[in-house]
Design a protein around this motif. Sequence first.
Motif, PDB file in Angstrom:
ATOM      1  N   LEU A  86       7.703  -7.950   4.224  1.00 25.17           N
ATOM      2  CA  LEU A  86       7.604  -7.271   2.917  1.00 25.17           C
ATOM      3  C   LEU A  86       8.231  -8.095   1.804  1.00 25.17           C
ATOM      4  CD1 LEU A  86       8.302  -3.531   3.732  1.00 25.17           C
ATOM      5  CD2 LEU A  86       6.338  -4.432   2.467  1.00 25.17           C
ATOM      6  N   VAL A  87       9.346  -8.749   2.128  1.00 24.49           N
ATOM      7  CA  VAL A  87      10.017  -9.542   1.091  1.00 24.49           C
ATOM      8  C   VAL A  87       9.129 -10.731   0.700  1.00 24.49           C
ATOM      9  CG1 VAL A  87      12.029 -10.991   0.595  1.00 24.49           C
ATOM     10  CG2 VAL A  87      12.327  -8.781   1.711  1.00 24.49           C
ATOM     11  N   GLY A  88       8.557 -11.403   1.688  1.00 26.74           N
ATOM     12  CA  GLY A  88       7.684 -12.548   1.395  1.00 26.74           C
ATOM     13  C   GLY A  88       6.423 -12.120   0.668  1.00 26.74           C
ATOM     14  N   ALA A  89       5.793 -11.040   1.154  1.00 21.46           N
ATOM     15  CA  ALA A  89       4.498 -10.626   0.598  1.00 21.46           C
ATOM     16  C   ALA A  89       4.662  -9.871  -0.715  1.00 21.46           C
ATOM     17  CB  ALA A  89       3.757  -9.751   1.613  1.00 21.46           C
ATOM     18  N   GLY A  90       5.835  -9.272  -0.923  1.00 20.76           N
ATOM     19  CA  GLY A  90       6.048  -8.519  -2.156  1.00 20.76           C
ATOM     20  C   GLY A  90       6.534  -9.381  -3.311  1.00 20.76           C
ATOM     21  N   PHE A  91       7.384 -10.371  -2.984  1.00 19.57           N
ATOM     22  CA  PHE A  91       8.033 -11.125  -4.069  1.00 19.57           C
ATOM     23  C   PHE A  91       7.572 -12.578  -4.176  1.00 19.57           C
ATOM     24  CE2 PHE A  91      10.839  -7.643  -2.826  1.00 19.57           C
ATOM     25  CZ  PHE A  91      10.958  -6.998  -4.049  1.00 19.57           C
ATOM     26  N   GLY A  92       6.887 -13.095  -3.145  1.00 18.11           N
ATOM     27  CA  GLY A  92       6.380 -14.470  -3.213  1.00 18.11           C
ATOM     28  C   GLY A  92       5.471 -14.624  -4.417  1.00 18.11           C
ATOM     29  N   ALA A  93       5.551 -15.803  -5.059  1.00 22.02           N
ATOM     30  CA  ALA A  93       4.781 -16.081  -6.286  1.00 22.02           C
ATOM     31  C   ALA A  93       5.046 -15.001  -7.343  1.00 22.02           C
ATOM     32  CB  ALA A  93       3.284 -16.195  -5.997  1.00 22.02           C
ATOM     33  N   ALA A  94       6.271 -14.459  -7.361  1.00 23.65           N
ATOM     34  CA  ALA A  94       6.674 -13.418  -8.325  1.00 23.65           C
ATOM     35  C   ALA A  94       5.745 -12.207  -8.281  1.00 23.65           C
ATOM     36  CB  ALA A  94       6.756 -14.006  -9.748  1.00 23.65           C
ATOM     37  N   GLY A  95       5.138 -11.974  -7.121  1.00 24.21           N
ATOM     38  CA  GLY A  95       4.233 -10.818  -6.995  1.00 24.21           C
ATOM     39  C   GLY A  95       2.882 -11.027  -7.656  1.00 24.21           C
ATOM     40  N   GLU A  96       2.641 -12.248  -8.152  1.00 20.25           N
ATOM     41  CA  GLU A  96       1.372 -12.509  -8.865  1.00 20.25           C
ATOM     42  C   GLU A  96       0.299 -13.000  -7.888  1.00 20.25           C
ATOM     43  OE1 GLU A  96       2.695 -13.744 -13.356  1.00 20.25           O
ATOM     44  OE2 GLU A  96       2.911 -15.251 -11.794  1.00 20.25           O
ATOM     45  N   ARG A  97       0.054 -12.203  -6.851  1.00 22.46           N
ATOM     46  CA  ARG A  97      -1.017 -12.529  -5.907  1.00 22.46           C
ATOM     47  C   ARG A  97      -1.864 -11.278  -5.732  1.00 22.46           C
ATOM     48  NH1 ARG A  97       3.006 -14.601  -1.434  1.00 22.46           N
ATOM     49  NH2 ARG A  97       3.250 -16.802  -1.955  1.00 22.46           N
ATOM     50  N   CYS A  98      -3.180 -11.476  -5.665  1.00 18.64           N
ATOM     51  CA  CYS A  98      -4.034 -10.299  -5.460  1.00 18.64           C
ATOM     52  C   CYS A  98      -3.861  -9.754  -4.056  1.00 18.64           C
ATOM     53  CB  CYS A  98      -5.491 -10.650  -5.711  1.00 18.64           C
ATOM     54  SG  CYS A  98      -6.134 -11.755  -4.469  1.00 18.64           S
ATOM     55  N   MET A  99      -3.227 -10.520  -3.169  1.00 12.96           N
ATOM     56  CA  MET A  99      -2.975 -10.037  -1.806  1.00 12.96           C
ATOM     57  C   MET A  99      -1.490  -9.717  -1.598  1.00 12.96           C
ATOM     58  SD  MET A  99      -5.795  -9.709  -0.085  1.00 12.96           S
ATOM     59  CE  MET A  99      -5.665 -10.031   1.669  1.00 12.96           C
ATOM     60  N   ALA A 100      -0.725  -9.647  -2.695  1.00 10.31           N
ATOM     61  CA  ALA A 100       0.685  -9.250  -2.575  1.00 10.31           C
ATOM     62  C   ALA A 100       0.755  -7.833  -2.021  1.00 10.31           C
ATOM     63  CB  ALA A 100       1.353  -9.287  -3.953  1.00 10.31           C
ATOM     64  N   ILE A 101       1.774  -7.566  -1.215  1.00  9.37           N
ATOM     65  CA  ILE A 101       2.027  -6.174  -0.820  1.00  9.37           C
ATOM     66  C   ILE A 101       2.907  -5.577  -1.910  1.00  9.37           C
ATOM     67  CG2 ILE A 101       3.222  -4.667   0.814  1.00  9.37           C
ATOM     68  CD1 ILE A 101       0.738  -5.746   2.112  1.00  9.37           C
ATOM     69  N   SER A 102       2.427  -4.548  -2.586  1.00  4.60           N
ATOM     70  CA  SER A 102       3.242  -3.939  -3.641  1.00  4.60           C
ATOM     71  C   SER A 102       3.708  -2.538  -3.259  1.00  4.60           C
ATOM     72  CB  SER A 102       2.475  -3.920  -4.961  1.00  4.60           C
ATOM     73  OG  SER A 102       1.183  -3.407  -4.759  1.00  4.60           O
ATOM     74  N   VAL A 103       3.138  -1.983  -2.163  1.00  2.00           N
ATOM     75  CA  VAL A 103       3.543  -0.636  -1.749  1.00  2.00           C
ATOM     76  C   VAL A 103       3.900  -0.650  -0.256  1.00  2.00           C
ATOM     77  CG1 VAL A 103       2.898   1.804  -1.715  1.00  2.00           C
ATOM     78  CG2 VAL A 103       1.819   0.282  -3.385  1.00  2.00           C
ATOM     79  N   ALA A 104       5.147  -0.291   0.052  1.00  2.00           N
ATOM     80  CA  ALA A 104       5.556  -0.137   1.451  1.00  2.00           C
ATOM     81  C   ALA A 104       5.439   1.347   1.792  1.00  2.00           C
ATOM     82  CB  ALA A 104       7.003  -0.600   1.619  1.00  2.00           C
ATOM     83  N   VAL A 105       4.782   1.628   2.921  1.00  2.00           N
ATOM     84  CA  VAL A 105       4.539   3.031   3.284  1.00  2.00           C
ATOM     85  C   VAL A 105       5.104   3.288   4.687  1.00  2.00           C
ATOM     86  CG1 VAL A 105       2.789   4.846   3.394  1.00  2.00           C
ATOM     87  CG2 VAL A 105       2.359   2.816   1.995  1.00  2.00           C
ATOM     88  N   PRO A 106       6.416   3.545   4.771  1.00  5.72           N
ATOM     89  CA  PRO A 106       6.975   3.851   6.084  1.00  5.72           C
ATOM     90  C   PRO A 106       6.561   5.254   6.539  1.00  5.72           C
ATOM     91  CG  PRO A 106       8.650   3.992   4.373  1.00  5.72           C
ATOM     92  CD  PRO A 106       7.413   3.526   3.695  1.00  5.72           C
ATOM     93  N   VAL A 107       6.409   5.399   7.836  1.00  3.54           N
ATOM     94  CA  VAL A 107       6.062   6.708   8.402  1.00  3.54           C
ATOM     95  C   VAL A 107       7.340   7.300   8.997  1.00  3.54           C
ATOM     96  CG1 VAL A 107       4.730   7.870  10.203  1.00  3.54           C
ATOM     97  CG2 VAL A 107       3.661   6.068   8.813  1.00  3.54           C
TER      98      VAL A 107
END
Length: 499
Positions: free
Chosen positions: A269-290
Amino acid sequence: MEELSHYINGEHVKGTSGRFADVYNPATGEVQAKVPLATVEELNEAVAKAAEAQRGWGATNPQRRARVMMKFGALINEHMDELAELVSREHGKTLPDGRGDVQRGLEVVEVCMGAPSLLKGEFTDSGGPGIDLYSMRQPLGVVAGITPFNFPAMIPLWKMAPALSCGNAMILKPSERCPSTSLRLAELLKEAGLPDGVLQVVNGDKEVVDAILDNETIQAVGFVGSTPIAQYIYGRAATNGKRAQCFGGAKNHMIIMPDADMDKAADALVGAGFGAAGERCMAISVAVPVGQKTADTLIEKLVPRIEKLKVGPYTAGEDVDYGPVITAQAKNRILGLIDSGVDQGADLVIDGRGFALQGYEDGYFVGPSLFDKVTPEMDIYKEEIFGPVLSQVRTDSYEEALKLTMDNPYGNGTAIYTADGDTARDFANRVNVGMVGINFPIPVPLSYHTFGGWKKSAFGDLNQYGPDAFRFYTKTKTVTARWFSGIKEGGEFNFKAMD
Ligand code: NAD
């Protein structure tokens, strides 16, 4: 002040409009170059010359065209560091990330080295007496690529390599924020043997985009950018009878099941959410824990990891995790959205708003932010933030997490972290999203598969790169051929049904 150019007929050509866009150094806020914004006339002239050049290029055999891709690939490798620095200089991403940007584009060039086998047609022997049918793939003619700021190398390469390998000429209109990489790639293509005029880089803004959409010679438009512009371009191109594929924005969810490896999920989540300052169309911006316990554990694991992130300019070397966002407007929009999250009742666990870097006070840096207890009505959930902001939405069951993901209007990428194959398979089969990761946070498919989202993340047909690109950039012609028995058996002149 450096004045950039267009790249027309194999050479750099100055703009004539007198209109320019500023190209910033996002780390310092300084204007480092001016890029010309083309007029309708400049565009139409470039298209006319591309149409002339395409005739010879389209008639060149596919293997010879593929050899240009082979040389081009070798040149990209040779110039990898230089290209990565060009990307980072205008975009602001770290150098390793800049290299990744070039590398993921290069991989599409590599697939295009095998274009002849992807361009093979179909053949039916003896569909009737003396009758054979064959279908061939022919180039469209002149096509256009319109690309966003966030992957200055990868996305132009996703457009140009398949389009040119298929025998088309291309008008490339890169983002006016990061135009230099496209100009350099055009020089390298010339060095690789691409005839002049087959790739024309025309810089500009809405004026030139509209001219592309209305130009009658241009047969197809491949666009990547934000959803409102993707939808607009798709509509206008289609109305004008063009083939169009327009890829838009995203809001990518990652579901974390209670049985997931929580350390791996938090790292991802840290890599996919904040990598490239979040400026990726494939960034993870929502974590959905169950489950509430999963959510609490995730926050515990995320906080120390996020607090360790190093934000800085690409020139600081490989020790920086992410750089600035692209413009002052982008920064202000992100800060405004964080304010709205607080006002609308989300828990701001980590606040990136006050971030400042000594010596870079005018740069567009935003510290990492983490929200918990976000709900679907909040603007931070509804909007694509395109910044270093991760939102956690708590759910009580797998079905609720799946429904949340499926109800979201975007459908670019999604991921699930779980130890259970049955849950993973169910998720992959049911979710209405184009690219799915299983224990994999940014599932950008490899270059011999295809890339494309669903719902409001893509308009039009067929995906980018891989076999779909060869379908998009060619049209099929089918020939039914009959050879009468003649010299061999004597003439036969009656029209006969196939039997
Ligand atoms: P953008 O939509 O602002 O710009 C994209 C291109 O469209 C640029 O070349 C720009 O000059 C042009 N453009 C901008 N406004 C226009 C207008 N009004 N009329 C005609 N043309 C116009 O996008 P951006 O900010 O450069 O890129 C970020 C967006 O791209 C994000 O939404 C991101 O999710 C999306 N994106 C999507 C993918 C994908 O494959 N789905 C990949 C990368 C980025």
